[in-house]
Design a protein around this motif. Structure first.
Motif, PDB file in Angstrom:
ATOM      1  N   SER A  13      -5.495  11.416   5.921  1.00  0.00           N
ATOM      2  CA  SER A  13      -5.800  12.622   5.034  1.00  0.00           C
ATOM      3  C   SER A  13      -6.676  13.318   5.971  1.00  0.00           C
ATOM      4  N   ARG A  14      -7.122  12.889   7.101  1.00  0.00           N
ATOM      5  CA  ARG A  14      -8.186  13.854   8.122  1.00  0.00           C
ATOM      6  C   ARG A  14      -8.870  14.107   7.433  1.00  0.00           C
ATOM      7  N   SER A  15      -9.348  13.192   6.348  1.00  0.00           N
ATOM      8  CA  SER A  15     -10.611  13.237   5.055  1.00  0.00           C
ATOM      9  C   SER A  15     -11.694  11.951   5.141  1.00  0.00           C
ATOM     10  N   ILE A  16     -13.146  12.193   4.642  1.00  0.00           N
ATOM     11  CA  ILE A  16     -13.828  11.108   3.935  1.00  0.00           C
ATOM     12  C   ILE A  16     -13.310  10.421   2.696  1.00  0.00           C
ATOM     13  N   GLN A  17     -13.482   9.559   3.001  1.00  0.00           N
ATOM     14  CA  GLN A  17     -13.037   8.769   1.195  1.00  0.00           C
ATOM     15  C   GLN A  17     -13.490   7.401   1.504  1.00  0.00           C
ATOM     16  N   GLU A  18     -14.952   6.915   0.355  1.00  0.00           N
ATOM     17  CA  GLU A  18     -15.649   5.590   0.672  1.00  0.00           C
ATOM     18  C   GLU A  18     -15.406   5.189  -0.125  1.00  0.00           C
ATOM     19  N   PRO A  19     -14.558   3.761  -1.174  1.00  0.00           N
ATOM     20  CA  PRO A  19     -15.585   3.174  -2.794  1.00  0.00           C
ATOM     21  C   PRO A  19     -16.589   3.403  -2.739  1.00  0.00           C
ATOM     22  N   LEU A  20     -16.622   3.140  -4.035  1.00  0.00           N
ATOM     23  CA  LEU A  20     -18.293   3.580  -4.799  1.00  0.00           C
ATOM     24  C   LEU A  20     -17.925   2.048  -5.905  1.00  0.00           C
ATOM     25  N   LEU A  21     -18.942   1.585  -5.610  1.00  0.00           N
ATOM     26  CA  LEU A  21     -19.462   0.236  -6.683  1.00  0.00           C
ATOM     27  C   LEU A  21     -20.675   0.844  -7.207  1.00  0.00           C
ATOM     28  N   PHE A  42      -6.596   4.757  -1.665  1.00  0.00           N
ATOM     29  CA  PHE A  42      -7.277   3.221  -2.522  1.00  0.00           C
ATOM     30  C   PHE A  42      -6.319   2.260  -3.571  1.00  0.00           C
ATOM     31  N   THR A  43      -5.484   3.042  -4.001  1.00  0.00           N
ATOM     32  CA  THR A  43      -4.712   1.862  -4.624  1.00  0.00           C
ATOM     33  C   THR A  43      -3.499   0.715  -3.898  1.00  0.00           C
ATOM     34  N   TYR A  44      -3.292   1.451  -2.428  1.00  0.00           N
ATOM     35  CA  TYR A  44      -2.774   0.182  -1.524  1.00  0.00           C
ATOM     36  C   TYR A  44      -3.526  -0.807  -0.703  1.00  0.00           C
ATOM     37  N   HIS A  45      -4.809  -0.355  -0.269  1.00  0.00           N
ATOM     38  CA  HIS A  45      -5.661  -1.262  -0.162  1.00  0.00           C
ATOM     39  C   HIS A  45      -6.477  -2.487  -1.273  1.00  0.00           C
ATOM     40  N   LEU A  46      -5.857  -2.413  -2.597  1.00  0.00           N
ATOM     41  CA  LEU A  46      -6.739  -2.525  -3.495  1.00  0.00           C
ATOM     42  C   LEU A  46      -5.391  -3.789  -3.297  1.00  0.00           C
ATOM     43  N   LEU A  47      -3.822  -3.228  -4.251  1.00  0.00           N
ATOM     44  CA  LEU A  47      -3.011  -4.192  -3.794  1.00  0.00           C
ATOM     45  C   LEU A  47      -2.586  -5.660  -2.369  1.00  0.00           C
ATOM     46  N   ASP A  48      -3.105  -5.120  -1.272  1.00  0.00           N
ATOM     47  CA  ASP A  48      -4.103  -5.930  -0.718  1.00  0.00           C
ATOM     48  C   ASP A  48      -4.057  -6.636  -0.943  1.00  0.00           C
ATOM     49  N   SER A  74      -9.662  11.385  -3.716  1.00  0.00           N
ATOM     50  CA  SER A  74      -9.557  10.550  -3.652  1.00  0.00           C
ATOM     51  C   SER A  74      -7.684  11.227  -3.180  1.00  0.00           C
ATOM     52  N   TRP A  75      -7.777  10.760  -1.785  1.00  0.00           N
ATOM     53  CA  TRP A  75      -6.006  11.138  -1.706  1.00  0.00           C
ATOM     54  C   TRP A  75      -4.306   9.872  -1.460  1.00  0.00           C
ATOM     55  N   GLU A  76      -4.012  10.457  -1.595  1.00  0.00           N
ATOM     56  CA  GLU A  76      -2.392   9.629  -1.548  1.00  0.00           C
ATOM     57  C   GLU A  76      -2.083   9.952  -0.337  1.00  0.00           C
ATOM     58  N   ASP A  77      -0.715   9.004   0.145  1.00  0.00           N
ATOM     59  CA  ASP A  77      -0.008   9.850   1.102  1.00  0.00           C
ATOM     60  C   ASP A  77       1.662   9.185   0.703  1.00  0.00           C
ATOM     61  N   GLU A  78       2.689   9.921   1.470  1.00  0.00           N
ATOM     62  CA  GLU A  78       3.399   9.637   1.616  1.00  0.00           C
ATOM     63  C   GLU A  78       4.327   8.819   2.253  1.00  0.00           C
ATOM     64  N   SER A  79       2.954   8.515   3.462  1.00  0.00           N
ATOM     65  CA  SER A  79       3.561   7.436   4.131  1.00  0.00           C
ATOM     66  C   SER A  79       3.485   5.643   3.572  1.00  0.00           C
ATOM     67  N   ILE A  80       2.348   5.420   2.927  1.00  0.00           N
ATOM     68  CA  ILE A  80       2.369   4.601   1.967  1.00  0.00           C
ATOM     69  C   ILE A  80       2.797   4.112   0.836  1.00  0.00           C
ATOM     70  N   VAL A  96     -10.404   1.613   3.399  1.00  0.00           N
ATOM     71  CA  VAL A  96     -10.393   2.844   2.769  1.00  0.00           C
ATOM     72  C   VAL A  96     -10.113   3.950   4.041  1.00  0.00           C
ATOM     73  N   PRO A  97     -12.007   3.817   3.659  1.00  0.00           N
ATOM     74  CA  PRO A  97     -12.292   4.856   5.124  1.00  0.00           C
ATOM     75  C   PRO A  97     -11.376   5.306   6.510  1.00  0.00           C
ATOM     76  N   GLY A  98     -10.925   4.418   7.435  1.00  0.00           N
ATOM     77  CA  GLY A  98     -10.434   4.036   8.161  1.00  0.00           C
ATOM     78  C   GLY A  98      -8.992   5.045   8.071  1.00  0.00           C
ATOM     79  N   SER A  99      -8.041   4.479   7.035  1.00  0.00           N
ATOM     80  CA  SER A  99      -6.597   5.101   6.297  1.00  0.00           C
ATOM     81  C   SER A  99      -7.176   6.268   5.831  1.00  0.00           C
TER      82      SER A  99
END
Length: 584
Positions: free
Chosen positions: A437-445, A396-402, A385-391, A429-432
């Motif tokens: 981060s040049r990684s794979i991150q896919e939310p899970l329900l 995950f939380t960036y898009h959850l807020l949106d 699960s990644w975080e980034d300075e640009s956002i 989330v996956p595209g961001s």
């Protein structure tokens, strides 16, 4: 928002004044159109009050039964199932209202005690008992209170104007969650509905964000504090979720100790949340792994959420395991618990910008085993699960807020549901993560969302819908007054405008599509009316499976015997195998 809206003809004003005073003395707020705020459009205020009031009383008198305005107001109350009609004198209600049970009053401009008791019973049936009020006080339009005697001294008659004045609000908060929660759309009065809506007064939230840990060996995170604060502010925002401040707990950094986490769930939530409550939990921080010491984990690995004061040498003693969290949540009586988790689990050292020690995906599944529990985690198995300075947030939380702010309102109805939030996270989330981060991150329900939940509102869309509704109602009313629409078509069209698609039968959905196409300019009036008649005349039939054919039973072949020697003859035989005689 008023408790009661009174619709009447102005010639009946003395009776309205007497009724308003009685209801106000009992503690309810009452609105009637004796005073419209300066600078406000008359129709706009009336429609606004009609949609916000919990109960609509219409006084049918010899004059009001002929008033188009009173009929329109009564139609709104009828469509919202909050109408209480009163027949004043020996009159017949207008066409379209004759089948609705009404209270009968004498035509003497007075409120008789027996007549009032039946009205009070009906009001309480709709909105419950009146709230407690200060004894012998009347509420003025200015928002101040006067004793009855003082009011009489100030004027020749008591002040009854505008019992429920409209609060002054900024343009951006013109429509908020508190104002719309009691409107007709998506109320919980439909038990079989696919959707339920959270109630701000009975929704509780626990928000956790941990940037740095007491144990210096745990890598510092940069944006979990900002994530938690942003979620907290969104849930309190009156135009998005509108939760009460006392119903939300925010635990940041050293406030998020193991004891505080446990005490918030098993103490605060246990004491306040009821069976009808909804609980929202958000956690942004590290997750961790350790060898299972209990033998409960099938893979031999225990998974933990790391509180601020955890110790890497013994997570079992200092962190919150999945099984322990499940037990904690079992102490909460709320029928719905939604858990947003922006962290994950892995073995080894954490990569820069990753909120984990590594990753295993059954944490959420364990929590969501109980009915009404749903977990939306930031990443799947073997993903970080990644975080980034640009956002300035976790991805995950960036898009959850949106999503919660309205971007997940895919059907553009003004409400954001849990399923729409998850779809938005899946879409974005996956595209961001690939880009940042040049990684794979896919939310899970994990969990069951057969009963979906409306979490927040899209305030801008709701305001647009209110304006659209006003224009559509005006168009239909103009056509009705010009005799271009008959009463049944007009009445049902108004009711369809007030309803959401989730509340409509199959036939009503067809009628509403036909109505929307006409109001949006896609159909002529003649085509609209022709389609309407065709839809009305078609009988809705239940779809039954085609009858199953019974398997064909082949007749058993008859056994033949040789007439000469009695030997059994097979169907294909021409001669007897024993005596050689020919078989007939």
């Amino acid at each position: 928002m008023s408790d009661i809206f009174i619709s009447y003809k102005h010639e009946d004003l003395p009776l309205v004044k007497a009724l308003a005073m009685q209801l106000t003395d009992l503690g309810w707020t009452v609105w009637w159109d004796h005073e419209i705020p300066a600078g406000r459009d008359y129709d706009e205020v009336i429609l606004e009050q009609l949609n916000l009031s919990k109960c609509v009383i219409v006084l049918w008198s010899a004059l009001s039964v002929k008033s188009r305005n009173v009929k329109d107001e009564a139609n709104v109350g009828l469509s919202r199932n909050v109408l209480i009609p009163i027949l004043v004198g020996d009159i017949t209600p207008p066409f379209g209202f004759g089948m609705i049970q009404a209270i009968k009053w004498n035509d003497n401009n007075e409120v008789d005690e027996n007549e009032l008791s039946e009205l009070l019973r009906q009001i309480k049936r709709l909105i419950g008992d009146p709230p407690k009020t200060k004894e012998n006080f009347l509420q003025k339009g200015s928002g101040t209170f006067l004793k009855k005697d003082e009011a009489k001294q100030k004027d020749s008659e008591p002040e009854y104007k505008n019992y429920s004045p409209q609060p002054k609000v900024k343009e951006e908060t013109y429509i908020n969650y508190t104002q719309i929660k009691d409107q007709g759309s998506f109320q919980n009065k439909f038990p079989g509905s696919k959707f339920l809506k959270i109630k701000p007064d009975d929704t509780y939230a626990v928000i956790v964000g941990i940037n740095s840990y007491k144990d210096s060996r745990i890598p510092k995170l940069n944006y979990t504090y900002a994530d938690a604060k942003a979620i907290y502010e969104l849930l309190l925002n009156p135009v998005k979720a509108g939760l009460k401040e006392e119903n939300v707990k925010l635990l940041l950094n050293d406030d998020a100790t193991l004891f505080n986490l446990k005490n918030t769930v098993s103490g605060w939530l246990f004491q306040n949340a009821t069976i009808n409550s909804t609980v929202l939990i958000y956690f942004a921080g590290h997750g961790g792994l350790e060898s299972d010491r209990t033998g409960e984990e099938k893979d031999g690995i225990s998974k933990y959420l790391l509180p601020w004061d955890c110790n890497c040498d013994n997570l079992y003693a200092s962190a919150l395991s999945n099984s322990e969290l499940r037990q904690l949540l079992s102490t909460v009586k709320a029928k719905n618990i939604i858990f947003f988790m922006d962290s994950c689990y892995a073995g080894g050292l954490s990569s820069k910008g990753a909120r984990d020690f590594g990753n295993v995906d059954d944490f959420g599944k364990t929590i969501a085993e109980a009915e009404g529990r749903v977990v939306i985690a930031s990443a799947k198995s073997n993903q970080r699960s990644w975080e980034d300075e640009s956002i300035g947030h976790g991805i995950f939380t960036y898009h959850l807020l949106d999503a919660l702010s309205g971007k997940a309102d895919y059907d553009n109805d003004g409400y954001v549901s849990l399923s729409e939030v998850y779809k938005y996270l899946q879409d974005n989330v996956p595209g961001s993560a690939r880009k940042l981060s040049r990684s794979i991150q896919e939310p899970l329900l994990a969990g069951d969302i057969t009963k979906d939940l409306f979490l927040t509102v899209n305030a801008e869309r709701l305001k647009e819908k209110l304006e659209e509704l006003k224009l559509k109602r005006k168009k239909l009313t103009d056509m009705y007054e010009n005799d271009e629409l008959n009463v049944p078509v007009y009445t049902q069209s108004i009711m369809l405008l007030e309803k959401s698609d989730y509340e409509l039968s199959n036939k009503e959905k067809k009628l509403k599509r036909n109505l929307d196409a006409f109001l949006n300019g896609g159909l002529t009036k003649e085509t609209f009316l022709d389609n309407w008649e065709m839809i009305i005349q078609v009988q809705e039939r239940s779809i039954e499976p085609p009858p199953q054919k019974e398997p064909e039973i082949k007749p058993t072949p008859q056994v033949k015997f040789c007439r000469n020697c009695g030997n059994i003859i097979k169907p294909s035989q021409l001669f007897c195998t024993r005596c050689g005689k020919r078989v007939n």
